[in-house]
Scaffold this motif. Structure first.
Motif, PDB file in Angstrom:
ATOM      1  N   ASP A  47       0.822  -1.204   0.000  1.00 49.05           N
ATOM      2  CA  ASP A  47       0.000   0.000   0.000  1.00 49.05           C
ATOM      3  C   ASP A  47       0.860   1.259   0.000  1.00 49.05           C
ATOM      4  O   ASP A  47       0.545   2.240  -0.687  1.00 49.05           O
ATOM      5  CB  ASP A  47      -0.948   0.011   1.203  1.00 49.05           C
ATOM      6  CG  ASP A  47      -2.032  -1.050   1.106  1.00 49.05           C
ATOM      7  OD1 ASP A  47      -2.282  -1.546  -0.009  1.00 49.05           O
ATOM      8  OD2 ASP A  47      -2.627  -1.374   2.160  1.00 49.05           O
ATOM      9  N   THR A  49       3.936   1.590  -1.204  1.00 50.00           N
ATOM     10  CA  THR A  49       4.558   1.783  -2.518  1.00 50.00           C
ATOM     11  C   THR A  49       3.539   2.265  -3.540  1.00 50.00           C
ATOM     12  O   THR A  49       3.866   3.102  -4.384  1.00 50.00           O
ATOM     13  CB  THR A  49       5.224   0.491  -3.014  1.00 50.00           C
ATOM     14  OG1 THR A  49       4.267  -0.566  -3.020  1.00 50.00           O
ATOM     15  CG2 THR A  49       6.407   0.110  -2.155  1.00 50.00           C
ATOM     16  N   ASN A  50       2.303   1.773  -3.454  1.00 44.13           N
ATOM     17  CA  ASN A  50       1.256   2.261  -4.364  1.00 44.13           C
ATOM     18  C   ASN A  50       0.961   3.733  -4.104  1.00 44.13           C
ATOM     19  O   ASN A  50       0.754   4.499  -5.046  1.00 44.13           O
ATOM     20  CB  ASN A  50      -0.015   1.424  -4.231  1.00 44.13           C
ATOM     21  CG  ASN A  50       0.108   0.073  -4.892  1.00 44.13           C
ATOM     22  OD1 ASN A  50       0.915  -0.112  -5.792  1.00 44.13           O
ATOM     23  ND2 ASN A  50      -0.689  -0.878  -4.445  1.00 44.13           N
ATOM     24  N   ASP A  51       0.933   4.142  -2.840  1.00 42.80           N
ATOM     25  CA  ASP A  51       0.705   5.550  -2.510  1.00 42.80           C
ATOM     26  C   ASP A  51       1.832   6.419  -3.063  1.00 42.80           C
ATOM     27  O   ASP A  51       1.580   7.510  -3.601  1.00 42.80           O
ATOM     28  CB  ASP A  51       0.598   5.739  -0.998  1.00 42.80           C
ATOM     29  CG  ASP A  51      -0.696   5.190  -0.421  1.00 42.80           C
ATOM     30  OD1 ASP A  51      -1.644   4.967  -1.214  1.00 42.80           O
ATOM     31  OD2 ASP A  51      -0.752   4.989   0.805  1.00 42.80           O
ATOM     32  N   LYS A  53       3.726   5.751  -5.655  1.00 38.62           N
ATOM     33  CA  LYS A  53       3.576   5.793  -7.109  1.00 38.62           C
ATOM     34  C   LYS A  53       2.502   6.791  -7.519  1.00 38.62           C
ATOM     35  O   LYS A  53       2.686   7.567  -8.466  1.00 38.62           O
ATOM     36  CB  LYS A  53       3.220   4.409  -7.654  1.00 38.62           C
ATOM     37  CG  LYS A  53       4.344   3.422  -7.643  1.00 38.62           C
ATOM     38  CD  LYS A  53       3.864   2.083  -8.159  1.00 38.62           C
ATOM     39  CE  LYS A  53       4.915   1.011  -8.012  1.00 38.62           C
ATOM     40  NZ  LYS A  53       4.416  -0.311  -8.444  1.00 38.62           N
ATOM     41  N   HIS A  54       1.368   6.774  -6.803  1.00 43.55           N
ATOM     42  CA  HIS A  54       0.289   7.710  -7.131  1.00 43.55           C
ATOM     43  C   HIS A  54       0.707   9.154  -6.880  1.00 43.55           C
ATOM     44  O   HIS A  54       0.374  10.045  -7.663  1.00 43.55           O
ATOM     45  CB  HIS A  54      -0.971   7.362  -6.338  1.00 43.55           C
ATOM     46  CG  HIS A  54      -1.648   6.106  -6.794  1.00 43.55           C
ATOM     47  ND1 HIS A  54      -2.196   5.969  -8.042  1.00 43.55           N
ATOM     48  CD2 HIS A  54      -1.848   4.931  -6.166  1.00 43.55           C
ATOM     49  CE1 HIS A  54      -2.717   4.761  -8.165  1.00 43.55           C
ATOM     50  NE2 HIS A  54      -2.503   4.100  -7.036  1.00 43.55           N
ATOM     51  N   GLU A  55       1.431   9.395  -5.800  1.00 39.63           N
ATOM     52  CA  GLU A  55       1.904  10.746  -5.507  1.00 39.63           C
ATOM     53  C   GLU A  55       2.858  11.243  -6.585  1.00 39.63           C
ATOM     54  O   GLU A  55       2.767  12.396  -7.021  1.00 39.63           O
ATOM     55  CB  GLU A  55       2.593  10.801  -4.143  1.00 39.63           C
ATOM     56  CG  GLU A  55       1.643  10.786  -2.972  1.00 39.63           C
ATOM     57  CD  GLU A  55       0.780  12.036  -2.923  1.00 39.63           C
ATOM     58  OE1 GLU A  55       1.280  13.146  -3.205  1.00 39.63           O
ATOM     59  OE2 GLU A  55      -0.414  11.895  -2.621  1.00 39.63           O
ATOM     60  N   SER A  57       3.053  10.204  -9.737  1.00 37.14           N
ATOM     61  CA  SER A  57       2.335  10.424 -11.001  1.00 37.14           C
ATOM     62  C   SER A  57       1.443  11.657 -10.917  1.00 37.14           C
ATOM     63  O   SER A  57       1.353  12.420 -11.884  1.00 37.14           O
ATOM     64  CB  SER A  57       1.517   9.192 -11.380  1.00 37.14           C
ATOM     65  OG  SER A  57       0.520   8.937 -10.422  1.00 37.14           O
ATOM     66  N   ASN A  58       0.811  11.896  -9.770  1.00 34.22           N
ATOM     67  CA  ASN A  58      -0.021  13.093  -9.623  1.00 34.22           C
ATOM     68  C   ASN A  58       0.812  14.365  -9.679  1.00 34.22           C
ATOM     69  O   ASN A  58       0.419  15.341 -10.331  1.00 34.22           O
ATOM     70  CB  ASN A  58      -0.813  13.052  -8.314  1.00 34.22           C
ATOM     71  CG  ASN A  58      -1.936  12.041  -8.345  1.00 34.22           C
ATOM     72  OD1 ASN A  58      -2.383  11.640  -9.411  1.00 34.22           O
ATOM     73  ND2 ASN A  58      -2.386  11.619  -7.183  1.00 34.22           N
ATOM     74  N   SER A  59       1.953  14.385  -9.015  1.00 34.15           N
ATOM     75  CA  SER A  59       2.800  15.570  -9.052  1.00 34.15           C
ATOM     76  C   SER A  59       3.380  15.788 -10.446  1.00 34.15           C
ATOM     77  O   SER A  59       3.546  16.922 -10.888  1.00 34.15           O
ATOM     78  CB  SER A  59       3.916  15.486  -8.011  1.00 34.15           C
ATOM     79  OG  SER A  59       4.784  14.423  -8.318  1.00 34.15           O
ATOM     80  N   LYS A  61       1.858  14.961 -13.254  1.00 31.03           N
ATOM     81  CA  LYS A  61       0.753  15.496 -14.063  1.00 31.03           C
ATOM     82  C   LYS A  61       0.507  16.966 -13.749  1.00 31.03           C
ATOM     83  O   LYS A  61       0.240  17.766 -14.642  1.00 31.03           O
ATOM     84  CB  LYS A  61      -0.520  14.684 -13.813  1.00 31.03           C
ATOM     85  CG  LYS A  61      -0.512  13.333 -14.477  1.00 31.03           C
ATOM     86  CD  LYS A  61      -1.780  12.568 -14.181  1.00 31.03           C
ATOM     87  CE  LYS A  61      -1.715  11.175 -14.766  1.00 31.03           C
ATOM     88  NZ  LYS A  61      -2.901  10.372 -14.429  1.00 31.03           N
ATOM     89  N   SER A  68       0.672  12.186 -21.217  1.00 34.02           N
ATOM     90  CA  SER A  68       0.211  10.817 -21.421  1.00 34.02           C
ATOM     91  C   SER A  68       0.241  10.418 -22.901  1.00 34.02           C
ATOM     92  O   SER A  68       0.490   9.267 -23.229  1.00 34.02           O
ATOM     93  CB  SER A  68      -1.194  10.634 -20.846  1.00 34.02           C
ATOM     94  OG  SER A  68      -2.111  11.506 -21.497  1.00 34.02           O
TER      95      SER A  68
END
Length: 96
Positions: A47, A49-51, A53-55, A57-59, A61, A68
Motif C-alpha cells: 500500500d 509503494t502504491n501511494d 507511485k500515485h503521488e 504520477s499526480n505531481s 501530471k 500521457s
C-alpha cells in the motif's frame, strides 16, 4: 540425475529444515499468528509503494512533466521494437 526444484537458491530439503526449526522455536500454535503478521506487513508495504507511485504520477501530471500522449506513443514504439526483436531472435533460435 534427479533435479530438485529450487526457490531463491534454496532446495526443498533446506526449506523443510527451516520450517522444522521454526516450528520448534515458535510452536505450531503461533505459526498462524506469525503468518498473519507477515501478511499484514507485506500488505502495508504494498500500500505504501502504491501511494508513493500515485503521488509521483499526480505531481508529474500537475507539473506537466508527464504527457500521457507522448508516453503512450513511446510505449507503442517500444512494443513494436520488442516484437520485431522477438521475431528476429525467434528466427535465429529456429535456425540453430
Amino acid at each position: 540425475m534427479i533435479h530438485q526444484p529450487t526457490f531463491l537458491f534454496i532446495g526443498g530439503t533446506e526449506i523443510i529444515f527451516v520450517l522444522f526449526i521454526v516450528v520448534l522455536v515458535f510452536g505450531a500454535d503461533k505459526l498462524p499468528e506469525i503468518a498473519r503478521g507477515l501478511a499484514k506487513g507485506m500488505r502495508q508495504i504494498k500500500d505504501a509503494t502504491n501511494d508513493i507511485k500515485h503521488e509521483i504520477s499526480n505531481s508529474a501530471k500537475e507539473s506537466n512533466i508527464l504527457d500521457s500522449e507522448v508516453t503512450k506513443n513511446v510505449k507503442e514504439e517500444l512494443n513494436k521494437v520488442k516484437d520485431n526483436l522477438e521475431d528476429f531472435t525467434g528466427s535465429l533460435k529456429r535456425n540453430e
